[in-house]
Design a protein around this motif. Structure first.
Motif, PDB file in Angstrom:
ATOM      1  N   ASN C   9       1.044  -1.176  -0.473  1.00  0.00           N
ATOM      2  CA  ASN C   9       0.119   0.074   0.076  1.00  0.00           C
ATOM      3  C   ASN C   9       0.540   1.555   0.213  1.00  0.00           C
ATOM      4  OD1 ASN C   9      -1.680  -1.529   0.491  1.00  0.00           O
ATOM      5  ND2 ASN C   9      -1.383  -1.546   2.916  1.00  0.00           N
ATOM      6  N   THR C  11       0.907   4.240   1.688  1.00  0.00           N
ATOM      7  CA  THR C  11       0.406   4.365   2.923  1.00  0.00           C
ATOM      8  C   THR C  11       0.554   5.863   3.844  1.00  0.00           C
ATOM      9  OG1 THR C  11      -0.392   2.295   4.099  1.00  0.00           O
ATOM     10  CG2 THR C  11      -1.302   3.871   5.416  1.00  0.00           C
ATOM     11  N   THR C 560     -15.233   9.169  -1.745  1.00  0.00           N
ATOM     12  CA  THR C 560     -14.307   8.460  -0.826  1.00  0.00           C
ATOM     13  C   THR C 560     -13.499   9.198  -0.939  1.00  0.00           C
ATOM     14  OG1 THR C 560     -15.158   7.179   0.904  1.00  0.00           O
ATOM     15  CG2 THR C 560     -13.212   7.618   0.799  1.00  0.00           C
ATOM     16  N   TYR C 561     -13.451   8.544  -2.558  1.00  0.00           N
ATOM     17  CA  TYR C 561     -11.987   8.795  -3.680  1.00  0.00           C
ATOM     18  C   TYR C 561     -12.076  10.209  -4.222  1.00  0.00           C
ATOM     19  CZ  TYR C 561      -9.813   8.021  -7.993  1.00  0.00           C
ATOM     20  OH  TYR C 561      -8.723   8.503  -8.914  1.00  0.00           O
ATOM     21  N   LYS C 683      -7.395   0.917  -0.236  1.00  0.00           N
ATOM     22  CA  LYS C 683      -7.234   0.985   1.008  1.00  0.00           C
ATOM     23  C   LYS C 683      -8.095   1.287   1.758  1.00  0.00           C
ATOM     24  CE  LYS C 683      -5.104   3.286   5.184  1.00  0.00           C
ATOM     25  NZ  LYS C 683      -4.472   1.954   5.732  1.00  0.00           N
ATOM     26  N   ALA C 684      -8.428   0.759   2.760  1.00  0.00           N
ATOM     27  CA  ALA C 684      -9.341   0.649   4.141  1.00  0.00           C
ATOM     28  C   ALA C 684      -9.454   1.773   5.108  1.00  0.00           C
ATOM     29  CB  ALA C 684      -9.688  -0.532   5.091  1.00  0.00           C
ATOM     30  N   LEU C 685      -9.943   2.974   4.349  1.00  0.00           N
ATOM     31  CA  LEU C 685      -9.456   4.831   5.478  1.00  0.00           C
ATOM     32  C   LEU C 685     -10.858   4.200   6.223  1.00  0.00           C
ATOM     33  CD1 LEU C 685      -8.990   5.871   2.796  1.00  0.00           C
ATOM     34  CD2 LEU C 685      -9.750   7.593   2.777  1.00  0.00           C
ATOM     35  N   GLU C 744      -6.337  -5.102   0.942  1.00  0.00           N
ATOM     36  CA  GLU C 744      -5.629  -3.485   0.124  1.00  0.00           C
ATOM     37  C   GLU C 744      -4.943  -3.273  -1.026  1.00  0.00           C
ATOM     38  OE1 GLU C 744      -6.122  -2.722   4.737  1.00  0.00           O
ATOM     39  OE2 GLU C 744      -6.772  -0.673   3.860  1.00  0.00           O
ATOM     40  N   TYR C 752      -4.765   8.292  -1.253  1.00  0.00           N
ATOM     41  CA  TYR C 752      -3.961   7.663  -0.642  1.00  0.00           C
ATOM     42  C   TYR C 752      -4.653   5.470  -0.784  1.00  0.00           C
ATOM     43  CZ  TYR C 752      -5.888  10.356   3.296  1.00  0.00           C
ATOM     44  OH  TYR C 752      -5.512  12.084   3.761  1.00  0.00           O
ATOM     45  N   LEU C 754      -7.210   4.077  -2.042  1.00  0.00           N
ATOM     46  CA  LEU C 754      -8.298   3.816  -2.150  1.00  0.00           C
ATOM     47  C   LEU C 754      -8.515   3.403  -2.994  1.00  0.00           C
ATOM     48  CD1 LEU C 754     -10.882   5.634  -2.598  1.00  0.00           C
ATOM     49  CD2 LEU C 754      -9.536   6.627  -1.370  1.00  0.00           C
ATOM     50  N   ARG C 755      -9.684   2.801  -3.331  1.00  0.00           N
ATOM     51  CA  ARG C 755     -10.713   2.008  -4.204  1.00  0.00           C
ATOM     52  C   ARG C 755     -12.329   2.424  -3.897  1.00  0.00           C
ATOM     53  NH1 ARG C 755      -9.323  -0.295  -8.603  1.00  0.00           N
ATOM     54  NH2 ARG C 755      -6.671  -1.012  -7.719  1.00  0.00           N
TER      55      ARG C 755
END
Lengths: 201, 324, 795
Positions: C9, C11, C560-561, C683-685, C744, C752, C754-755
């Protein structure tokens, strides 16, 4: 017509109620207690679940005139209700004993609490019942529209059934639809509340 | 950035005295609140169009959705007798408003079929409010109690200021959502013989809880009279019995000495019983299911409930009776 | 959380408590559990009126006359309005094509179309008055499917179309058509050792959010209106509302009221314009709340679809080609149909490597209920079909269905049928492997409780239909691909305003966006991002409104994106300004101010080596630092109208499911025992929220598999089951345990890494359940939802 009844331990009176109005309408639109939600008005979702003389019912299917002289507990009164139950070591409902009307939270006080400070929109510092806290902690709340009804139903189930199996929880909550969570976190929340309750936390 | 607070703080600050101006002109309706059974009968005599409301689980839906605007609502919540039941030596007299939850919890030994049916009613919240009086008053073919009442051979106690009568359940349902009540009569109680043998109840819905019946089936063994009675819901314009199936089975059980020897019912007897139950249906296609499916499902439920009750009769209850 | 040996990741964690990657709790949680959270239906205003909409009782008709006289004369009624009372020449609205009348004009095109509106002092008065409006209809034949829509003499649902799709559609009753053509299917077909075909039918699903459409319009002294409403996209609403009212956009001030779920159903307008019209007409606040019946008519549904699929494969299990035709029923108005066509076609091949592809997707105009956005958006229908095809192919080849999928699984670097090369992780095979590796639920769970069968664990549940008789277990798998964000060249951006200042002796960040929090937890994540980026613990989230720039819609798994990205971006800009302030104030005291990389953590300015340089309280002093900035993801491009080629989607999201079901094969009743899911989330925020999205999306997929369908009478185009009595959504007793394995794998193009999470699980859940039911019954089952009559030969 006039309807006089007790809501969350406090006497309430609604005037000029149309005879076709439901308890749900009176709570939401006349008494300023919109916590009970209107999602289907036909007893098929449980979002308006309140306790009527201690028993969980769909407020949308109770005619306003039918609650004359009776006791209603809504999500707004759940924390106090649970607190009284804990203090009295049993059940706080009218069905299991006499609820102390004076111990209810006056509406004005509840409002002041809601409006307190700039953090009011987080509601931080509000005293919660164990099931309310568990719903937050377990992630059981998304849009939250089903939450008030679920809380009232789950709280009543834990009152009767302090150590429910998963199947017991599912059966007790089978009258409450949730569209967001897939129910998994709701199951977690009820298990959590049960566990905390049995640990005496 | 002005006013960082959330908008709802504005809206929660209501002043309710301002909202009370609405007048009855909206929809003329009177709410009658009799305090006793006698007052209720008097009110119904005076206003025969008054719609009785107890649990509200049918009536309020119709009012909420503007399907019905009765002139008078007759609230029966204050009539205490309706919430009571008496278990006699032979018979249970069940008040019309005794909630399904109570029936499930307190009357399972005496009324096992109705207790099972009660457990399939809608949701816990509805079961806490609704009672058999509502099912009978509405007389919808989909009412969950009907097949159990038919199978048990119940009598409906109805009363008006003119007097009281007992209507055998077989004569009670007179048409689609119609029953044998006179306009001035109210349902007071249901008299149901205490179970003298196993009873079962099954209901098909397209969801595992909180569902209206696609069709339902009730079956009661009556060893005392060596008869079997059935009830079918949602598969004909009214709740019906499968009389030909009962007659067939009564004869088959009799001929084979089954009541005495407690033998397993042969598959061919069960199959024919099921087919005759299917044949007793006169269903329609609707959004809940096809007519063809209803006939089929009634047959399956007939066969299964027969097996369950018969196994139970044979004294093997623990393994076959469902719990919950 | 799952772990992996695959790429790592990116991160940007934070040592500040409550930052990204933590399962922080919802900021609105306490309000929601105490009943104090104000949903749009909870609002109240002194002197407010209630609005009521009169809707058409027929699907397709000319309006001969409307008589409002008696309604207007009803005591307590303040206004009755019809098309003739609209204030300007702008009398239509629409997300992309402005084809939807605010109030019907001369014609109604679907059952439940708004014809007139009433304002009165009590909802019952408004209902009674609406019932007194006399509308005379002259009924027209109804168009209900492709055959009736494209028949030579078909009535046009919309005459004189001028939208930008009319030039390339084969018939005016087709909203949009998108082919995706790559390679040479005819040639590839020759290489195939097996060919399977299927005709699939997908039912009309309703979002069935629990909080019905509602809002409150308050007329303002400046002639404008303040509108408090539950929606998914404030600025899109605004753009459609203001011209109809004849007001400039700054006089229509919108604030997001509490939203009781959305799932696509609030992407289009519902009561917004009607409430504003009545408020402006009466000079009084007007509240409109739909009841459940009206809600079924008040928003668009998921497009029902007919899908014809032909796949070929070689003996060793490699896909040769795909030829598919997808017909989506868009109903009477366009809504999001063009974009749904784009998704269904471009994602129609699924997450597989197929070189030779010929897909055509169309959306029809019919007199059925309008259809548009719902979670999964075109990709759901396609996934149901291609996953059924995968199982058929595997069966024909005698292969394990998971192994067959693994062989053909796409991965990073695969070129999709649109020609787009997927440039971030696409762990399709890994997700399948993981979901298959999860432990199986025990057999015959209904006996676990004791000797007697627990009917709650059996098909039929409390209805007591079986104690085990006829019950057969089945297991099925499926995997899907969903795009994230708005596609096809749409300028997809969001705006965030972030402010940092000292309040009560503590640094506080305030985040203001127009993002619609519909329950997904976007506000939770915004607070986390602000904490991570700005090193504060206290974050204030402002209500979403139109005083800040557009955030785009809460849909397409994008918030979120995109709004998360905008918040991150604005925070970074604020951080730069704060550091600049710090350098000005304290730069001379420590060389690190000039030389080191500086971070904001736990209320302090620190170097990347962890050395504390200053307290934020001291850096900020009395100053407030504020930034409002738009943020965009990489641009996409439209699909070529003939070939469908193009870099159409910015990101893809993948989930796989394994369904375990018990089927009462005699009664055709299904109990889903478990629905395991594996999903890559980049990435799990907020891991807790991620699970909530996956489990919720999975359950909506379960609903469409076994119970949910809006049934429209093909003869009249009228909706037959607009209620929660007959439109069933899963209860807690229908919903199984949903174990989730979260992967992730960072997407380096996304904030970050993320998806987008929300939609992918709704895709694969349905076909996995169907596959499991097929496995249990041996039936082909080419439609969803599958009903008891389909399993018992009694349809």
């Amino acid at each position: 017509m006039r309807v006089t009844f007790t809501v969350n331990g406090r006497p309430q009176e609604a005037d000029d109620v149309w005879e076709g109005e439901s308890l749900l309408y009176v709570l939401r639109e006349r008494l300023g207690l919109p916590g009970s939600k209107n999602a289907c008005e036909q007893g098929e979702c449980g979002s308006c679940t309140v306790r009527l003389d201690g028993v969980p019912v769909c407020a949308c299917l109770v005619a306003a005139g039918q609650v004359e002289g009776r006791e209603v507990v809504t999500v707004e009164g759940l924390a106090d209700y649970a607190k009284q139950r804990a203090e009295h070591g049993g059940c706080a409902s009218g069905a299991c004993g006499t609820a102390d009307a004076a111990a209810g939270t006056p509406l004005d006080e509840a409002r002041r609490r809601a409006a307190r400070g700039t953090d009011s929109h987080t509601g931080e510092g509000t005293e919660l019942s164990p099931i309310q806290q568990a719903f937050i902690d377990a992630g059981a709340v998304q849009c939250g529209f089903c939450t008030p009804g679920l809380l009232v139903a789950a709280d009543e189930m834990l009152e009767r059934h302090p150590n429910p199996t998963d199947a017991d929880i599912r059966e007790a909550l089978s009258g409450n639809l949730c569209r967001c969570t897939g129910y998994e976190k709701i199951m977690d929340a009820v298990r959590l509340a049960a566990a905390r309750q049995s640990e005496g936390v | 950035m002005d006013e960082p607070g959330p908008p709802h703080t504005i809206w929660l600050d209501r002043n309710h005295s301002e909202t009370t101006e609405t007048k009855k002109r909206a929809g003329q309706m009177d709410f009658l609140r009799p305090a006793s059974w006698e007052e209720a009968l008097a009110a119904k005599a005076e206003h025969p169009t008054a719609v009785p409301i107890a649990g509200g689980t049918d009536v309020m839906v119709e009012i909420n959705f503007d399907h019905r605007r009765p002139e008078y609502l007759l609230d029966l919540n204050r009539v205490g007798d309706l919430y009571e039941w008496e278990v006699g030596e032979e018979t249970v007299r069940l008040g019309a408003s005794v909630p399904y939850t109570r029936i499930m919890e307190h009357l399972r030994p005496e009324l096992p079929g109705l207790a099972l049916a009660s457990h399939t009613v809608a949701s816990p919240q509805i079961r806490n409010r609704g009672g058999v009086g509502g099912n009978l008053g509405t007389a919808s073919p989909a009412g969950d109690a009907h097949p159990a009442l038919l199978a048990a051979g119940a009598r409906v106690e109805v009363e008006s200021v003119r007097g009281s009568r007992l209507i055998p359940i077989d004569d009670f349902y007179t048409g689609v959502k119609r029953n044998a009540l006179a306009p001035d009569e109210l349902i007071r109680a249901v008299h149901i013989d205490r179970a003298d043998g196993p009873q079962q109840y099954s209901k098909v819905g397209t969801r595992n809880a909180m569902v209206i019946a696609v069709c339902a089936f009730g079956l009661a063994l009556h060893p005392a009279t060596r008869t079997v009675r059935t009830g079918i819901g949602s598969a004909a314009p009214t709740p019906v019995r499968a009389k030909a199936a009962e007659e067939f089975l009564n004869a088959a059980l009799d001929e084979g000495g089954f009541w005495d020897n407690g033998r397993i019912i042969t598959p061919s007897v069960a199959k024919q019983f099921a087919e005759l139950c299917s044949a007793a249906c006169n269903p329609i296609d609707d959004v809940r299911g096809t007519a063809s499916y209803r006939r089929h499902a009634v047959g399956v439920m007939a066969r299964r409930t027969l097996m369950w009750t018969w196994e139970s009769y044979r004294g093997d209850a623990a393994r076959t009776e469902g719990v919950a | 959380m799952g772990t992996t040996g695959l790429p790592t990741n990116i991160t940007q964690g934070s040592r500040t408590k409550g930052g990204i990657g933590e399962s922080t709790l919802r900021p609105d949680g306490t309000l929601k559990v105490t009943g104090e959270f104000a949903y749009s239906s909870d609002m109240w205003h002194e002197d407010m009126l209630w609005g009521q909409i009169l809707r058409s009782t027929v699907a397709h008709a000319e309006i001969v006359s409307i008589d409002t006289g008696e309604a207007l004369a009803t005591p307590g009624v303040y206004a009755v309005m019809t098309y003739d009372d609209l204030p300007t020449d702008v009398r239509n609205y629409g997300l992309e094509i402005q084809d939807t009348p605010v109030l019907a004009h001369g014609k109604v095109r679907h059952h439940g179309e708004p014809v007139a509106i009433v304002a009165a002092d009590h909802p019952e008065t408004a209902r009674r008055a609406a019932a007194k409006i006399k509308v005379e209809y002259r009924e027209l034949p109804v168009i209900t499917d492709e055959a009736s829509a494209t028949a030579p003499d078909a009535i046009l649902v919309h005459d004189n179309r001028t939208d930008h799709h009319i030039g390339h559609v084969p018939h005016p009753n087709i909203v949009h058509r998108q082919p995706i053509i790559r390679g040479d299917v005819a040639k590839a077909r020759e290489r195939a050792d097996v060919i399977v075909e299927g005709e699939y039918v997908f039912g009309m699903q309703d979002q069935a959010f629990l909080g019905p459409e509602s809002g409150l319009a308050v007329p303002a002294e400046d002639g404008g209106v303040d509108l408090y409403v539950a929606t998914q996209w404030l600025h899109s609403d605004l753009r459609q509302i203001a011209p109809v009212l004849g007001l400039p956009e700054d006089k229509v001030r919108m604030t997001l009221a509490g939203v009781g779920g959305a799932f696509g159903g609030r992407e289009d307008l519902s009561m917004q314009i009607h409430a504003c019209l009545l408020a402006l007409r009466t000079g009084k606040p007007v509240k409109i709340v739909y009841n459940r019946f009206e809600s079924f008519f008040g928003h668009v549904h998921r497009h029902p679809a007919k899908l014809h699929y032909e796949h070929g494969a070689t003996k060793d299990g490699r896909l040769t080609h795909l030829k598919a035709r997808i017909v989506l029923d868009g109903g009477a108005y366009a809504s999001a149909s063009p974009a749904v066509v784009g998704n269904a076609s471009s994602l129609g091949a699924g997450p597989y490597v197929i070189e030779d592809v010929d897909i055509e997707a169309v959306a029809l105009y019919t007199n059925n209920p309008p259809c548009g956005a719902m979670r999964g958006f075109g990709a759901v229908q396609a996934c149901f079909a291609y996953e059924a095809q995968m199982d058929k192919l595997a069966a024909r080849l005698g292969m394990d269905p998971v192994e067959f999928r693994r062989i053909n699984a796409m991965s990073q670097g695969t070129a999709l049928p649109t020609g787009q090369v997927v440039d971030s992780p696409a762990p399709v095979a890994e997700l399948l492997r993981r979901v298959k590796a999860m432990p199986m639920p025990p057999e015959q769970q209904w006996l676990a409780a004791g000797e007697a069968a627990d009917v709650r664990e059996l098909p039929g549940g409390l209805s007591n239909t079986t104690h085990g008789e006829g019950v057969v277990r089945g297991v099925g798998y499926a995997v899907g691909i969903k795009n994230v964000g708005f596609s096809e060249g749409f300028d997809d951006y969001s705006t965030a305003r972030v402010r940092m200042e000292v309040v009560g002796g503590e640094p506080v960040a305030t985040v203001h966006t127009a993002m619609a929090e519909v329950g997904q937890g976007g506000i939770t994540v915004h607070a986390q991002i602000a904490r991570t980026e700005l090193g504060v613990t206290q974050v204030t989230i402002n209500p979403a409104d139109t005083r800040v720039g557009s955030a785009g819609s809460t849909s397409a798994s994008r918030q979120t994106y995109v709004t998360g990205g905008a918040v991150k971006n604005a925070c970074e800009l604020v951080r730069e300004k704060v550091l600049e302030l710090g350098r000005r104030k304290f730069g001379t005291y420590h060389p690190a101010w000039a030389t080191a990389e500086l971070l904001l953590e736990s209320g302090k300015v620190v170097t990347d080596a962890g050395e504390v340089l200053a307290d934020l309280v001291d850096v900020l002093g009395d100053e407030a630092v504020e930034v409002e900035e738009e943020w965009r993801h990489r641009p996409t491009e439209p699909f070529d109208l003939r070939t469908g080629q193009g870099f159409g989607h910015v990101q893809y999201s993948f989930a796989a499911h394994r369904a375990v079901v018990e089927v009462d094969t005699e009664l055709g009743l299904v109990k889903v025992v478990e629905l395991a899911c594996a999903q890559d989330v980049g990435k799990a925020l907020n891991p807790l929220s991620v699970l909530g999205q996956i489990q919720g999306g999975t359950t909506q997929g379960l609903g469409i598999a076994v119970m949910e369908e809006i049934i429209v009478d093909p003869k009249t185009a009228k909706v037959r089951n607009p209620s929660f009595t007959d439109y069933l959504i899963p209860t807690i007793l229908d919903t199984p345990t949903i174990p989730v394995d979260v992967l992730e794998l960072a997407d380096e193009h996304a904030p970050y890494g993320l998806r987008g999470v929300g939609e992918a699980p709704t895709l694969s859940s349905t076909p996995a359940v169907l596959a499991a039911i097929r496995a249990a019954t041996g039936l082909e089952l080419n439609r969803t939802p599958v009903r008891p009559e389909h399993l018992t030969g009694t349809a």
